[in-house]
Design a protein around this motif. Structure first.
Motif, short mmCIF file in Angstrom:
data_model
loop_
_atom_site.label_atom_id
_atom_site.label_comp_id
_atom_site.label_asym_id
_atom_site.label_seq_id
_atom_site.Cartn_x
_atom_site.Cartn_y
_atom_site.Cartn_z
N LEU A 55 0.83 -1.20 0.00
CA LEU A 55 0.00 0.00 0.00
C LEU A 55 0.87 1.25 0.00
CD1 LEU A 55 -2.56 1.69 0.25
CD2 LEU A 55 -2.52 1.25 2.72
N LEU A 94 0.19 3.99 -2.74
CA LEU A 94 -0.33 5.30 -2.34
C LEU A 94 0.59 6.43 -2.79
CD1 LEU A 94 -2.42 6.97 -0.85
CD2 LEU A 94 -1.18 6.53 1.28
N LEU A 125 -10.13 1.53 -0.74
CA LEU A 125 -9.37 2.69 -0.26
C LEU A 125 -9.62 3.95 -1.09
CD1 LEU A 125 -6.00 0.89 0.45
CD2 LEU A 125 -7.48 1.94 2.17
N LEU A 165 -8.41 4.31 -4.18
CA LEU A 165 -7.28 4.52 -5.08
C LEU A 165 -7.69 4.05 -6.48
CD1 LEU A 165 -4.26 3.34 -2.88
CD2 LEU A 165 -5.33 5.59 -3.01
N LEU A 187 -5.21 5.50 5.18
CA LEU A 187 -4.56 6.39 4.21
C LEU A 187 -3.88 7.56 4.91
CD1 LEU A 187 -7.34 6.46 1.47
CD2 LEU A 187 -5.13 5.29 1.33
N SER A 188 -4.53 8.12 5.93
CA SER A 188 -3.94 9.26 6.64
C SER A 188 -2.62 8.87 7.29
CB SER A 188 -4.91 9.78 7.71
OG SER A 188 -6.08 10.31 7.13
N ALA A 245 0.11 7.96 4.38
CA ALA A 245 0.54 9.10 3.56
C ALA A 245 1.56 9.98 4.27
CB ALA A 245 -0.66 9.93 3.14
N MET A 298 -9.71 12.40 0.40
CA MET A 298 -8.50 12.15 -0.37
C MET A 298 -7.84 13.44 -0.85
SD MET A 298 -6.54 9.69 -1.53
CE MET A 298 -7.53 8.19 -1.68
#
Length: 441
Positions: A19, A23, A63, A65, A263-264, A267, A281
């Motif tokens: 991921l 990402l 997610l 994406l 994701l937070s 990233a 996003m």
């Protein structure tokens, strides 16, 4: 135009390590208004499974994406064959026949002599007759790319200036003896022909990148910008490689982790920026900067995902979780007040079921011996209902006047008697939802 790609092998479920790569490539493409390609690395027919292709797509969609197009390397074998022929014509591709045992012995001998354990290019000295004899005895050999023994240099988006002596690296095998095309050449051909401008991948690929730069140049392509992110470790710095099987994205989803929480974290993890929960996003895209990531191994603790998940859920309106509330058994007519009560007191949506069971069935009262008379008197003052948002305040005021209790000595025994717990939601919000109050008995 900026073009990036994520190129997973469909030999298993993707995990947090995959991921991270996906990402970063996704955010670079979206921030530049470019193209994000999902490229399925399925040149290994034995290990590649269609079920994993489907699973990869499902996980990325979960997610958010979203890719611009899908490519499959198994559809491009003719392009790799053409590239191989070109390298042969240039004298940069040669067949080698050593067995794994023979190669291992060579490496050990070189190490004992204090030399780097690189392939000695013995195959270049074979005559045509010797090659034919080896093919008859062992079958087809592997095909190696002949590196130019010079320094390979590039400016890495994360690691900075990189310089690798090609003489310290073995000529890479690009095609196996059984004819299977390996990632090293397939990726070069794809990146070149698909116009990939930026490649982000793990730091374990640095040596691969060095050899691929020479292959790209030999085939007349343009090198993309490379960046190699650090590898993830466990919270104590331990290798994650043996645990990645338990950190598959679908396992995290099953545990209730929310996409924006994951994701937070991913990233920002390993960068100089603090991890902050984002609600959408677009915020992650706007704030992404590959140059802010470091080279040091990055600690990942799956437990960090749960406070972020809880915080994310607290921000959601009922409409976003209506299915989960319904699945917990909550009737539609009380869904709104139930969610308003429960969302501050859950870590994942799976916790909703327990709160509804409390509301529906009541709880085993938790009453200390010294509070029994007080609770009996208080319950006698509790109106029959139905209860509303004012009931708790009115009732506790009456109990205070009747018993003289106040503060914690008043509220805590009542909470424990009604819920069987010492802490939880605001009682003014919970009391109207309690359909059974066992303490009455």
């Amino acid at each position: 135009m900026t073009t990036t790609r994520f190129a997973p092998s469909p030999t298993g479920y993707i995990h947090v390590g995959n991921l991270r790569t996906a990402l970063m490539n996704y955010l670079i493409a979206r921030k530049a208004g470019g193209t994000f390609i999902l490229r399925i690395d399925d040149t290994d027919p034995e290990r590649s499974k269609e079920e994993y292709v489907d699973a990869i797509k499902q996980d990325l969609e979960w997610l958010g994406l979203h890719w611009d197009r899908v490519e499959r390397q198994s559809d491009r074998l003719d392009r790799y064959a053409e590239a191989a022929d070109k390298l042969r014509e240039m004298g940069r591709f040669y067949e080698a026949f050593e067995t794994p045992t023979e190669l291992d012995l060579k490496r050990k001998k070189q190490l004992n002599m204090g030399k780097p354990p690189v392939y000695d290019r013995a195959a270049l000295n074979l005559s045509d007759a010797e090659k034919e004899a080896l093919r008859a005895e062992r079958g087809n050999g592997v095909w190696r790319f002949k590196l130019d023994h010079e320094r390979i240099e590039w400016n890495d988006g994360i690691l900075g200036d990189i310089s690798i002596d090609a003489a310290s690296v073995s000529d890479p095998v690009l095609i196996r003896g059984d004819g299977q095309v390996l990632y090293t050449i397939a990726s070069v051909v794809d990146d070149t022909e698909m116009g990939v401008t930026d490649v982000v991948r793990g730091s374990d690929h640095v040596t691969n990148t060095a050899t691929q730069i020479q292959i790209i140049e030999a085939l007349g392509g343009t090198c993309p910008r490379f960046a190699h992110h650090s590898l993830l470790t466990g919270p104590q710095g331990e290798a994650l490689s043996k645990r990645l099987g338990t950190l598959a994205l679908r396992d995290l989803r099953e545990q209730g982790v929310q996409p924006m929480a994951l994701l937070s974290l991913m990233a920002r993890l390993g960068s100089s920026d603090p991890v902050e929960l984002r609600s959408e996003m677009a915020e992650l895209i706007d704030g992404f900067d590959i140059t802010r990531f470091g080279a040091a191994p990055t600690k990942f603790d799956v437990q960090d995902l749960f406070p972020l998940t809880a915080k994310h859920l607290q921000s959601l309106p009922l409409a976003d979780v209506a299915d989960a509330v319904a699945d917990a058994g909550v009737p539609t007519e009380v869904a709104e007040p139930f969610w308003a009560m429960a969302r501050e007191n859950i870590t994942t949506l799976a916790d909703l079921k327990g709160w509804w069971e409390l509301c529906r069935d009541g709880a085993e009262p938790l009453i200390a011996d010294e509070d029994r008379e007080f609770i009996a008197e208080a319950i006698a003052l509790l109106p029959e209902g139905p209860f509303d948002g004012e009931t708790w305040g009115t009732w506790t005021k009456d109990v205070k006047e009747a018993t003289g209790r106040k503060g914690k000595g008043l509220f805590m025994p009542l909470r424990k008697a009604l819920t069987g717990m010492e802490r939880g939601p605001e009682m003014a919000a919970l009391l109207p939802l309690l359909q059974v109050i066992r303490a009455r008995g």
